[in-house]
Structure formats: structure tokens, C-alpha cells
Write a protein that holds these residues in place. Structure first.
Motif, PDB file in Angstrom:
ATOM      1  N   ASP A  81      59.445  25.889  15.442  1.00  0.00           N
ATOM      2  CA  ASP A  81      60.607  25.300  16.097  1.00  0.00           C
ATOM      3  C   ASP A  81      61.861  26.124  15.860  1.00  0.00           C
ATOM      4  O   ASP A  81      62.722  26.222  16.729  1.00  0.00           O
ATOM      5  CB  ASP A  81      60.820  23.852  15.650  1.00  0.00           C
ATOM      6  CG  ASP A  81      60.632  23.656  14.159  1.00  0.00           C
ATOM      7  OD1 ASP A  81      59.606  24.094  13.639  1.00  0.00           O
ATOM      8  OD2 ASP A  81      61.511  23.044  13.516  1.00  0.00           O
ATOM      9  N   THR A 254      57.263  14.279  17.411  1.00  0.00           N
ATOM     10  CA  THR A 254      57.125  15.474  18.249  1.00  0.00           C
ATOM     11  C   THR A 254      56.667  16.629  17.383  1.00  0.00           C
ATOM     12  O   THR A 254      57.284  16.951  16.368  1.00  0.00           O
ATOM     13  CB  THR A 254      58.477  15.831  18.895  1.00  0.00           C
ATOM     14  OG1 THR A 254      58.945  14.727  19.652  1.00  0.00           O
ATOM     15  CG2 THR A 254      58.319  17.058  19.810  1.00  0.00           C
ATOM     16  N   PRO A 256      56.235  20.200  15.719  1.00  0.00           N
ATOM     17  CA  PRO A 256      57.275  21.232  15.561  1.00  0.00           C
ATOM     18  C   PRO A 256      57.250  22.296  16.636  1.00  0.00           C
ATOM     19  O   PRO A 256      58.309  22.780  17.054  1.00  0.00           O
ATOM     20  CB  PRO A 256      56.929  21.833  14.177  1.00  0.00           C
ATOM     21  CG  PRO A 256      56.235  20.735  13.444  1.00  0.00           C
ATOM     22  CD  PRO A 256      55.441  20.005  14.492  1.00  0.00           C
ATOM     23  N   GLN A 259      59.338  21.268  19.643  1.00  0.00           N
ATOM     24  CA  GLN A 259      60.742  20.900  19.447  1.00  0.00           C
ATOM     25  C   GLN A 259      61.691  22.000  19.907  1.00  0.00           C
ATOM     26  O   GLN A 259      61.331  23.162  19.890  1.00  0.00           O
ATOM     27  CB  GLN A 259      60.994  20.580  17.970  1.00  0.00           C
ATOM     28  CG  GLN A 259      60.237  19.346  17.493  1.00  0.00           C
ATOM     29  CD  GLN A 259      60.430  19.067  16.030  1.00  0.00           C
ATOM     30  OE1 GLN A 259      61.244  19.702  15.353  1.00  0.00           O
ATOM     31  NE2 GLN A 259      59.661  18.130  15.493  1.00  0.00           N
TER      32      GLN A 259
END
Length: 259
Positions: A81, A254, A256, A259
Motif C-alpha cells: 500500500d 480492505t 493492503p 488500499q
């Protein structure tokens, strides 16, 4: 067929900056050493290795670099992320003039922390991973102790985040445990690779480092049970399974990498 006037020039085979980011030190050696990419760089070029690498290999390859070719190490942290959102942290090691030259390029990837001479970027990266792995192993143990004595998982997590038990790992990694996918973006094999590199650095410390040794053992036990390609946070799943608990927590977790 293109006419002489419109024919495109052949692509340049050499560049001013070469950035590498590979899974393992042996991959770096295969690509860069023994007449590889490093030998193809022209004077004035810089090779920046973003791999979490072996300190000795980085310095040895720098010794093999052609005259006029500089080397810097700048391993990254921040997970998938962080990479997707330009919020990586890069640990940069190298001579001051090299650092000044490459910093503006690396800052496009995230925050750059200058660590010292060549190789210190990898030392800092391995220290941060050393603490990450210790925290990951401890997180599963803490959840198991609390739940075994009747505390709800959601209550435990809120208490951890609002106390001295808080950490990046608790906030970033616990949701992957709650969701049950254990974050496959990083494998137990890569954890063990980094722990092995950390052990090499730890050998130079004239003191016992039991937390680091225990973390290495915990990840090795998880890999033996679930496989080396299993997601990193299976280090917590082993505790979950052995204690016959469930670390599933309802919610919109969610992953990573999304994201």
C-alpha cells in the motif's frame, strides 16, 4: 520500412541511473556481478539498489564497479500500500555526493532517510524488519492470551491501539489476521530471508539477542507447518490454530494491496 530520415535511432543501452529491486541477494549477484549490468554502466552513472540485501554483497559489488560508477543502497519499507500510494520510506546509504545526486529521484517514491556510508541503508532496513517480525510474532501471542481469558477480540484490538501496546504492526497487520488472508503480499520465505540477514548483522553484537532469535524460530515453525510460500502472518495463525481460537473479526478489512 522507415526511410533514412525517419528511421528511429537504436535504443540506448546505458543509463545515468540504474535502480534494482529484487527479492534476494543472490538475484542481485546474478544480475549485477561477473560482467552483468554493473559492468555495462558508463562513467558518471550510479547504481541504486533498492533490494533488502546482504551488507557484504553491496560493498563487494561496489568494489567491482567500473571506474567512475558510483553505488548507493536504498532499501524501501512501507508495504504494497505504501508503494501504490507513494508513501514508501527509503533508507539511503552512500557517499555524500552520491546521496545528494540520487535523493531527488528517490523522493518521487516517498520519504528518504539518509543513513550513512554505503551499506548502512540495508543495516537500517534490517533493523526495522527485525522489530517488525518481533512485533508480528508477539501480536498473535497477545491476542491468544486475552481471548483465552474471555476478552472479546474487538475489545483487545481497541485496547492495544489506545495503549502502550500500540504499533504500526498492530494497526497495519492485525486487519489481515482478522480477515483471514494473513497478507500474502509478503511470504514466510521472504521473512526468513530477512531474518537470516539480520542474524548475520547480529553476530557482530557481543550480547545475547533473545527476542530476535525467538522471532526467527517463530517464523521458521510457521513455515514448516504452512509452507514457505504462505502469507507472512501465518506466524500468528500457528498460535491461533494451536490454541483452537479464531482471530476472525467481522468488518470491512480492505487488503493492503488494494488500499
Amino acid at each position: 520500412m522507415l526511410s533514412p530520415r525517419t528511421r528511429r535511432p537504436p535504443p540506448r543501452r546505458r543509463r545515468d541511473l540504474l535502480l534494482t529491486s529484487l527479492p534476494r541477494p543472490d538475484h542481485v549477484a546474478t544480475v549485477m556481478a561477473d560482467g552483468g549490468a554493473l559492468a555495462a554502466l558508463r562513467p558518471g552513472s550510479v547504481w541504486i539498489d533498492l533490494t533488502t540485501n546482504r551488507l557484504g554483497l553491496v560493498r563487494a559489488l561496489a568494489e567491482e564497479a567500473p571506474d567512475g560508477v558510483a553505488v548507493a543502497d536504498s532499501p524501501v519499507t512501507g508495504a504494497v500500500d505504501g508503494a501504490r500510494n507513494g508513501r514508501l520510506t527509503l533508507f539511503l546509504g552512500g557517499e555524500p555526493e552520491v546521496v545528494d545526486r540520487v535523493r531527488p529521484v528517490l523522493e518521487h517514491l516517498g520519504r528518504v532517510i539518509t543513513c550513512g556510508p554505503l551499506g548502512t541503508g540495508n543495516v537500517v532496513k534490517l533493523v526495522t524488519n527485525q522489530l517488525w517480525f518481533i512485533h508480528s510474532a508477539a501480536l498473535g501471542e497477545g491476542l491468544a492470551v486475552g481471548m483465552q481469558h474471555g476478552v472479546e477480540l474487538s475489545t483487545l484490538w481497541e485496547a492495544i491501539k489506545a495503549s502502550v501496546g500500540d504499533s504500526f504492526v498492530a494497526r497495519h497487520d492485525a486487519p489481515s489476521i482478522f480477515a483471514g488472508h494473513y497478507d500474502p503480499s509478503f511470504t514466510l520465505d521472504l521473512c526468513l530471508k530477512d531474518l537470516g540477514l539480520t542474524d548475520e548483522l547480529a553476530d557482530a553484537v557481543p550480547a545475547d539477542l533473545p527476542m530476535t532469535a525467538a522471532a526467527h524460530q517463530a517464523f521458521a515453525r510457521a513455515a514448516e507447518r504452512y509452507g514457505f510460500d504462505a502469507a507472512e502472518l501465518h506466524v500468528a495463525r500457528r498460535i491461533e490454530d494451536d490454541a483452537q481460537l479464531s482471530f476472525r473479526l467481522p468488518g470491512e478489512w480492505t487488503p493492503p494491496w488494494e488500499q
